[in-house]
Design a protein around this motif. Structure first.
Motif, short mmCIF file in Angstrom:
data_model
loop_
_atom_site.label_atom_id
_atom_site.label_comp_id
_atom_site.label_asym_id
_atom_site.label_seq_id
_atom_site.Cartn_x
_atom_site.Cartn_y
_atom_site.Cartn_z
N UNK A 111 4.11 6.25 -0.34
CA UNK A 111 3.54 6.62 -1.62
C UNK A 111 2.16 5.98 -1.75
N UNK A 112 1.43 6.41 -2.78
CA UNK A 112 0.15 5.81 -3.09
C UNK A 112 -0.99 6.38 -2.28
N UNK A 113 -2.20 5.92 -2.61
CA UNK A 113 -3.40 6.37 -1.93
C UNK A 113 -3.32 6.11 -0.44
N UNK A 114 -3.62 7.10 0.37
CA UNK A 114 -3.59 7.05 1.83
C UNK A 114 -2.20 6.68 2.37
N UNK A 115 -1.18 6.90 1.56
CA UNK A 115 0.22 6.63 1.97
C UNK A 115 0.41 5.21 2.48
N UNK A 116 -0.23 4.26 1.83
CA UNK A 116 -0.11 2.86 2.27
C UNK A 116 1.16 2.20 1.77
N UNK A 117 1.72 2.67 0.65
CA UNK A 117 2.92 2.06 0.10
C UNK A 117 4.18 2.53 0.81
N UNK A 118 5.15 1.62 0.96
CA UNK A 118 6.44 1.91 1.58
C UNK A 118 7.52 1.83 0.51
N UNK A 119 8.56 2.67 0.62
CA UNK A 119 9.67 2.64 -0.32
C UNK A 119 10.97 2.97 0.41
N UNK A 120 12.05 2.29 0.02
CA UNK A 120 13.34 2.53 0.64
C UNK A 120 14.45 1.89 -0.17
N UNK A 121 15.67 1.94 0.36
CA UNK A 121 16.81 1.37 -0.32
C UNK A 121 16.82 -0.15 -0.18
N UNK A 122 17.18 -0.84 -1.26
CA UNK A 122 17.18 -2.30 -1.26
C UNK A 122 18.45 -2.89 -0.69
N UNK A 123 19.50 -2.11 -0.57
CA UNK A 123 20.78 -2.68 -0.17
C UNK A 123 21.48 -3.29 -1.37
N UNK A 124 22.52 -4.08 -1.11
CA UNK A 124 23.34 -4.64 -2.19
C UNK A 124 22.87 -6.04 -2.57
N UNK A 125 21.58 -6.18 -2.90
CA UNK A 125 21.05 -7.50 -3.24
C UNK A 125 21.35 -7.86 -4.69
N UNK A 126 21.21 -6.89 -5.61
CA UNK A 126 21.48 -7.16 -7.02
C UNK A 126 20.28 -6.83 -7.88
N UNK A 127 20.06 -7.68 -8.89
CA UNK A 127 18.96 -7.43 -9.82
C UNK A 127 17.66 -8.05 -9.30
N UNK A 128 16.59 -7.98 -10.10
CA UNK A 128 15.28 -8.43 -9.66
C UNK A 128 15.27 -9.93 -9.34
#
Length: 252
Positions: free
Chosen positions: A128-145
């Motif tokens: 995502x983002x300008x020039x596709x520099x951002x990465x996004x995926x599943x966090x797994x079962x870590x929990x909250x922030x």
């Protein structure tokens, strides 16, 4: 016993591997300072600081690969002061300086974001983002922030600044190393429950409160320690060179 490789051969390989022509960047990517004809020993560092250059000299390096080079858009082009001193040290010892900024952030294997994801146990399934520099995926079962922040602190050896959002469970995590706080809105639009980068500015606190999406600022240097040594290690293995990573601590 290391091999001798011409610097021009290294430059051609690196430029092609990182697809430098595909990026609009803030400065020149590739060879920034020319040294001796052949390379036997590589060094890598996050930034071409004087301390990193001096350590490369001490290590007997013929080339230094960094993420943050010496020359940036809008910079005064005169070689004076601190800039002259860095260039003088490189040239006096015949050290090539190779710098790759956005191309190194973006590379799917050796880039800062890919390598950061490996250390955090995250695998991107989209960009995502300008020039596709951002990465996004599943966090797994870590929990909250807060749980993610603890996980990141342990992995990176540094306590991050957390803007917790609304306390939701973090299922989708987005990240972009360095000074990518401006990507927060794009990460929200991409469906992230938490966005991780190196730095934070004033607007992100309001966005986290108003959207509920958490924000983690983990340090510019701390999030970009991994791309340059991964790239240099790959190059060293391919060409039969010695390699040393020079880690100059930086609290920013």
């Amino acid at each position: 016993m290391s091999n001798d490789v011409r610097a021009s051969e290294l430059q051609t390989y690196l430029d092609r591997l990182l697809a430098v022509g595909e990026f609009k960047d803030y400065g020149p990517n590739g060879l920034q300072v020319e040294g001796t004809a052949v390379v036997r020993r590589l060094a890598s560092a996050v930034t071409a600081s004087r301390a990193a250059i001096d350590a490369a000299v001490e290590a007997g390096a013929d080339a230094l690969i960094v993420h943050h080079g010496l020359f940036w858009r809008g910079q005064d082009g005169r070689l004076t002061g601190w800039l002259a001193e860095r260039v003088r040290r490189l040239m006096a010892h015949g050290i090539h300086l190779f710098a790759y900024h956005l191309p190194l952030d973006a590379h799917a294997e050796f880039g800062n974001n890919a390598q950061l994801g490996l250390r955090l146990g995250w695998r991107a399934d989209a960009r995502f983002g300008e020039q596709d520099l951002g990465f996004i995926g599943d966090a797994g079962a870590i929990g909250d922030a807060a749980a993610v922040a603890r996980h990141v602190a342990q992995a990176l050896g540094r306590e991050p600044l957390l803007l917790p959002g609304d306390g939701r469970a973090v299922r989708r995590v987005a990240w972009c190393s360095g000074g990518a706080q401006g990507y927060f809105e794009a990460a929200i639009a991409a469906g992230a429950d938490l966005f991780l980068t190196g730095e934070v500015s004033e607007p992100q606190a309001h966005l986290a409160r108003e959207t509920g999406v958490a924000f983690l600022a983990c340090g510019h240097h701390a999030t970009e320690r991994y791309g340059a040594p991964a790239l240099a290690a790959h190059v060293a293995e391919r060409f039969g060179l010695e390699h040393r990573f020079i880690d100059i601590d930086n609290p920013a």
